[in-house]
Design a protein around this motif. Structure first.
Motif, PDB file in Angstrom:
ATOM      1  N   PHE A  57     -12.622  -2.570 -14.537  1.00  0.00           N
ATOM      2  CA  PHE A  57     -12.786  -2.264 -13.153  1.00  0.00           C
ATOM      3  C   PHE A  57     -13.514  -3.267 -11.915  1.00  0.00           C
ATOM      4  O   PHE A  57     -14.416  -4.310 -12.699  1.00  0.00           O
ATOM      5  CB  PHE A  57     -13.698  -0.943 -12.902  1.00  0.00           C
ATOM      6  N   GLU A  58     -13.376  -3.377 -10.750  1.00  0.00           N
ATOM      7  CA  GLU A  58     -13.851  -3.889 -10.001  1.00  0.00           C
ATOM      8  C   GLU A  58     -14.772  -3.083  -9.206  1.00  0.00           C
ATOM      9  O   GLU A  58     -14.316  -2.489  -8.224  1.00  0.00           O
ATOM     10  CB  GLU A  58     -13.041  -5.270  -9.053  1.00  0.00           C
ATOM     11  N   GLY A  59     -16.030  -3.042  -9.518  1.00  0.00           N
ATOM     12  CA  GLY A  59     -17.020  -2.155  -8.553  1.00  0.00           C
ATOM     13  C   GLY A  59     -16.383  -0.716  -8.484  1.00  0.00           C
ATOM     14  O   GLY A  59     -15.849  -0.178  -9.417  1.00  0.00           O
ATOM     15  N   ASN A  60     -16.537  -0.065  -7.194  1.00  0.00           N
ATOM     16  CA  ASN A  60     -15.864   1.173  -7.170  1.00  0.00           C
ATOM     17  C   ASN A  60     -14.602   1.238  -6.395  1.00  0.00           C
ATOM     18  O   ASN A  60     -14.223   2.157  -5.492  1.00  0.00           O
ATOM     19  CB  ASN A  60     -16.872   2.076  -6.314  1.00  0.00           C
ATOM     20  N   ARG A  61     -13.939   0.132  -6.493  1.00  0.00           N
ATOM     21  CA  ARG A  61     -12.637  -0.138  -5.530  1.00  0.00           C
ATOM     22  C   ARG A  61     -11.390  -0.233  -6.474  1.00  0.00           C
ATOM     23  O   ARG A  61     -10.291  -0.451  -5.533  1.00  0.00           O
ATOM     24  CB  ARG A  61     -12.839  -1.112  -4.589  1.00  0.00           C
ATOM     25  N   ALA A  62     -11.601  -0.856  -7.591  1.00  0.00           N
ATOM     26  CA  ALA A  62     -10.148  -1.264  -8.256  1.00  0.00           C
ATOM     27  C   ALA A  62     -10.195  -1.089  -9.702  1.00  0.00           C
ATOM     28  O   ALA A  62     -11.133  -1.083 -10.546  1.00  0.00           O
ATOM     29  CB  ALA A  62     -10.169  -2.709  -7.875  1.00  0.00           C
ATOM     30  N   ILE A  63      -8.940  -1.152 -10.308  1.00  0.00           N
ATOM     31  CA  ILE A  63      -8.520  -1.335 -11.602  1.00  0.00           C
ATOM     32  C   ILE A  63      -8.138  -2.615 -11.888  1.00  0.00           C
ATOM     33  O   ILE A  63      -7.207  -3.091 -10.935  1.00  0.00           O
ATOM     34  CB  ILE A  63      -7.607  -0.247 -11.916  1.00  0.00           C
ATOM     35  N   ILE A  64      -8.577  -3.498 -12.604  1.00  0.00           N
ATOM     36  CA  ILE A  64      -8.399  -4.906 -12.600  1.00  0.00           C
ATOM     37  C   ILE A  64      -7.611  -5.034 -14.027  1.00  0.00           C
ATOM     38  O   ILE A  64      -7.890  -4.577 -14.914  1.00  0.00           O
ATOM     39  CB  ILE A  64      -9.450  -5.649 -12.537  1.00  0.00           C
TER      40      ILE A  64
ATOM     41  N   ALA B 185      -4.826   9.775  -7.096  1.00  0.00           N
ATOM     42  CA  ALA B 185      -5.004   9.049  -5.857  1.00  0.00           C
ATOM     43  C   ALA B 185      -4.040   9.734  -4.796  1.00  0.00           C
ATOM     44  O   ALA B 185      -4.190   9.786  -3.700  1.00  0.00           O
ATOM     45  CB  ALA B 185      -4.661   7.635  -5.825  1.00  0.00           C
ATOM     46  N   LEU B 186      -2.739  10.162  -5.327  1.00  0.00           N
ATOM     47  CA  LEU B 186      -1.661  10.620  -4.403  1.00  0.00           C
ATOM     48  C   LEU B 186      -2.053  11.995  -3.999  1.00  0.00           C
ATOM     49  O   LEU B 186      -1.504  12.609  -3.080  1.00  0.00           O
ATOM     50  CB  LEU B 186      -0.387  10.559  -5.214  1.00  0.00           C
ATOM     51  N   ILE B 187      -3.006  12.713  -4.905  1.00  0.00           N
ATOM     52  CA  ILE B 187      -3.346  14.193  -4.071  1.00  0.00           C
ATOM     53  C   ILE B 187      -4.721  14.211  -4.091  1.00  0.00           C
ATOM     54  O   ILE B 187      -5.272  15.432  -4.209  1.00  0.00           O
ATOM     55  CB  ILE B 187      -2.793  15.112  -5.186  1.00  0.00           C
ATOM     56  N   TYR B 188      -5.412  13.198  -3.786  1.00  0.00           N
ATOM     57  CA  TYR B 188      -6.797  13.075  -3.705  1.00  0.00           C
ATOM     58  C   TYR B 188      -7.766  14.146  -3.086  1.00  0.00           C
ATOM     59  O   TYR B 188      -8.573  14.739  -3.496  1.00  0.00           O
ATOM     60  CB  TYR B 188      -7.400  11.726  -3.212  1.00  0.00           C
ATOM     61  N   HIS B 189      -6.967  14.402  -1.764  1.00  0.00           N
ATOM     62  CA  HIS B 189      -7.576  15.357  -0.876  1.00  0.00           C
ATOM     63  C   HIS B 189      -7.314  16.803  -1.292  1.00  0.00           C
ATOM     64  O   HIS B 189      -8.092  17.826  -0.981  1.00  0.00           O
ATOM     65  CB  HIS B 189      -7.124  15.209   0.542  1.00  0.00           C
TER      66      HIS B 189
ATOM     67  N   SER C 269       0.959  -1.211  -0.078  1.00  0.00           N
ATOM     68  CA  SER C 269       0.025  -0.065  -0.078  1.00  0.00           C
ATOM     69  C   SER C 269       0.867   1.341  -0.172  1.00  0.00           C
ATOM     70  O   SER C 269       1.827   1.156   0.475  1.00  0.00           O
ATOM     71  CB  SER C 269      -0.948   0.055   1.124  1.00  0.00           C
ATOM     72  N   TYR C 270       0.322   2.273  -0.633  1.00  0.00           N
ATOM     73  CA  TYR C 270       0.912   3.501  -0.761  1.00  0.00           C
ATOM     74  C   TYR C 270       0.157   4.768  -0.067  1.00  0.00           C
ATOM     75  O   TYR C 270      -0.943   4.933  -0.630  1.00  0.00           O
ATOM     76  CB  TYR C 270       1.660   3.785  -2.084  1.00  0.00           C
ATOM     77  N   VAL C 271       0.897   5.529   0.590  1.00  0.00           N
ATOM     78  CA  VAL C 271       0.163   6.678   1.188  1.00  0.00           C
ATOM     79  C   VAL C 271       0.822   7.786   1.316  1.00  0.00           C
ATOM     80  O   VAL C 271       2.040   7.728   1.356  1.00  0.00           O
ATOM     81  CB  VAL C 271      -0.142   6.343   2.652  1.00  0.00           C
ATOM     82  N   THR C 272       0.364   9.023   0.941  1.00  0.00           N
ATOM     83  CA  THR C 272       0.853  10.263   0.986  1.00  0.00           C
ATOM     84  C   THR C 272      -0.007  11.064   2.105  1.00  0.00           C
ATOM     85  O   THR C 272      -1.210  10.757   2.073  1.00  0.00           O
ATOM     86  CB  THR C 272       0.915  11.011  -0.449  1.00  0.00           C
ATOM     87  N   LYS C 273       0.578  12.380   2.322  1.00  0.00           N
ATOM     88  CA  LYS C 273      -0.343  13.315   3.402  1.00  0.00           C
ATOM     89  C   LYS C 273      -1.355  13.648   2.607  1.00  0.00           C
ATOM     90  O   LYS C 273      -2.503  13.659   3.592  1.00  0.00           O
ATOM     91  CB  LYS C 273       0.776  14.369   3.625  1.00  0.00           C
ATOM     92  N   LYS C 274      -1.364  14.141   1.350  1.00  0.00           N
ATOM     93  CA  LYS C 274      -2.757  14.736   0.642  1.00  0.00           C
ATOM     94  C   LYS C 274      -3.365  13.621   0.006  1.00  0.00           C
ATOM     95  O   LYS C 274      -4.412  14.108  -0.773  1.00  0.00           O
ATOM     96  CB  LYS C 274      -2.220  15.922   0.144  1.00  0.00           C
ATOM     97  N   GLY C 275      -2.903  12.506   0.003  1.00  0.00           N
ATOM     98  CA  GLY C 275      -3.578  11.323  -0.927  1.00  0.00           C
ATOM     99  C   GLY C 275      -4.660  10.554  -0.146  1.00  0.00           C
ATOM    100  O   GLY C 275      -4.730  10.472   0.993  1.00  0.00           O
ATOM    101  N   SER C 276      -4.978   9.598  -1.173  1.00  0.00           N
ATOM    102  CA  SER C 276      -5.675   8.645  -0.474  1.00  0.00           C
ATOM    103  C   SER C 276      -4.877   7.101  -0.779  1.00  0.00           C
ATOM    104  O   SER C 276      -4.134   7.027  -1.984  1.00  0.00           O
ATOM    105  CB  SER C 276      -7.167   8.241  -1.278  1.00  0.00           C
ATOM    106  N   THR C 277      -5.166   6.346   0.098  1.00  0.00           N
ATOM    107  CA  THR C 277      -4.238   4.967   0.126  1.00  0.00           C
ATOM    108  C   THR C 277      -4.684   4.304  -1.323  1.00  0.00           C
ATOM    109  O   THR C 277      -5.735   4.217  -1.590  1.00  0.00           O
ATOM    110  CB  THR C 277      -4.622   4.088   1.209  1.00  0.00           C
TER     111      THR C 277
ATOM    112  N   MET D   2      -4.928  -2.883  -8.608  1.00  0.00           N
ATOM    113  CA  MET D   2      -4.624  -1.638  -8.231  1.00  0.00           C
ATOM    114  C   MET D   2      -5.891  -1.138  -7.452  1.00  0.00           C
ATOM    115  O   MET D   2      -7.079  -0.948  -8.186  1.00  0.00           O
ATOM    116  CB  MET D   2      -4.163  -0.662  -9.173  1.00  0.00           C
ATOM    117  N   TYR D   3      -6.020  -0.985  -6.137  1.00  0.00           N
ATOM    118  CA  TYR D   3      -7.136  -0.694  -5.263  1.00  0.00           C
ATOM    119  C   TYR D   3      -7.015   0.529  -4.749  1.00  0.00           C
ATOM    120  O   TYR D   3      -6.127   0.864  -4.169  1.00  0.00           O
ATOM    121  CB  TYR D   3      -7.350  -2.065  -4.172  1.00  0.00           C
ATOM    122  N   PHE D   4      -8.103   1.139  -4.523  1.00  0.00           N
ATOM    123  CA  PHE D   4      -8.536   2.472  -4.119  1.00  0.00           C
ATOM    124  C   PHE D   4      -9.832   2.479  -3.096  1.00  0.00           C
ATOM    125  O   PHE D   4     -10.425   1.496  -3.108  1.00  0.00           O
ATOM    126  CB  PHE D   4      -9.006   3.492  -5.239  1.00  0.00           C
ATOM    127  N   HIS D   5      -9.698   3.548  -2.253  1.00  0.00           N
ATOM    128  CA  HIS D   5     -10.707   3.632  -1.393  1.00  0.00           C
ATOM    129  C   HIS D   5     -11.861   3.678  -1.878  1.00  0.00           C
ATOM    130  O   HIS D   5     -12.397   4.571  -2.799  1.00  0.00           O
ATOM    131  CB  HIS D   5     -10.538   4.967  -0.324  1.00  0.00           C
TER     132      HIS D   5
END
Length: 142
Positions: free
Chosen positions: A102-109, A128-132, A57-65, A80-83
């Protein structure tokens, strides 16, 4: 020249090494794309690589995991999975419906044997890295 400080856990490498060789190779490509994208994304100064739900998993201060992984329950695919409560995957579906699966609202497959559309995926990773910082934009800056 890398501008991002990367904080990594040795546990991540152990998980990646546990994947079958073909999938390990593909997961390492996704990892490389995440790191490359972080290095050229404004406002990303630290990238934390850790395990969440047993996956890299990859996390940044202003992003979404974002997470990457392979599961033996779907042996021909990796992702690749997203919140799932974010606007990330719904936006990717609007912008890249002809490019990704895609897999639902959570992934690129990805299928093991299909090429990875790198430039389009980097745009998703960046979002994703700057999501917020970008979540108020209609297409998250893509």
């Amino acid at each position: 020249m890398e501008k991002v400080s990367m904080l990594s856990s040795s546990e991540v490498q152990t998980v990646i090494e546990s994947y079958p060789a073909a999938f390990r190779e593909r997961i390492l490509i996704l990892r490389k794309l995440i790191i490359e994208t972080a290095n050229v994304t404004e406002h990303v100064t630290v990238l934390v690589e850790t395990l969440k739900w047993g996956e890299p998993s990859y996390v940044t201060k202003k992003g979404s995991t974002l997470r990457i992984g392979w599961n033996p329950k779907t042996p021909d695919y990796y992702g690749m999975y997203f919140h799932c409560a974010s606007r990330l995957v719904p936006t990717f579906k609007r912008v890249y419906s002809d490019t990704f699966s895609f897999e639902g609202n959570r992934a690129i497959i990805f299928n093991l044997y299909d090429p990875i559309p790198e430039e389009e995926l980097k745009a998703c990773i960046r979002a994703a890295l700057i999501y917020h910082m970008a979540k108020h934009l209609p297409t998250l800056g893509i």
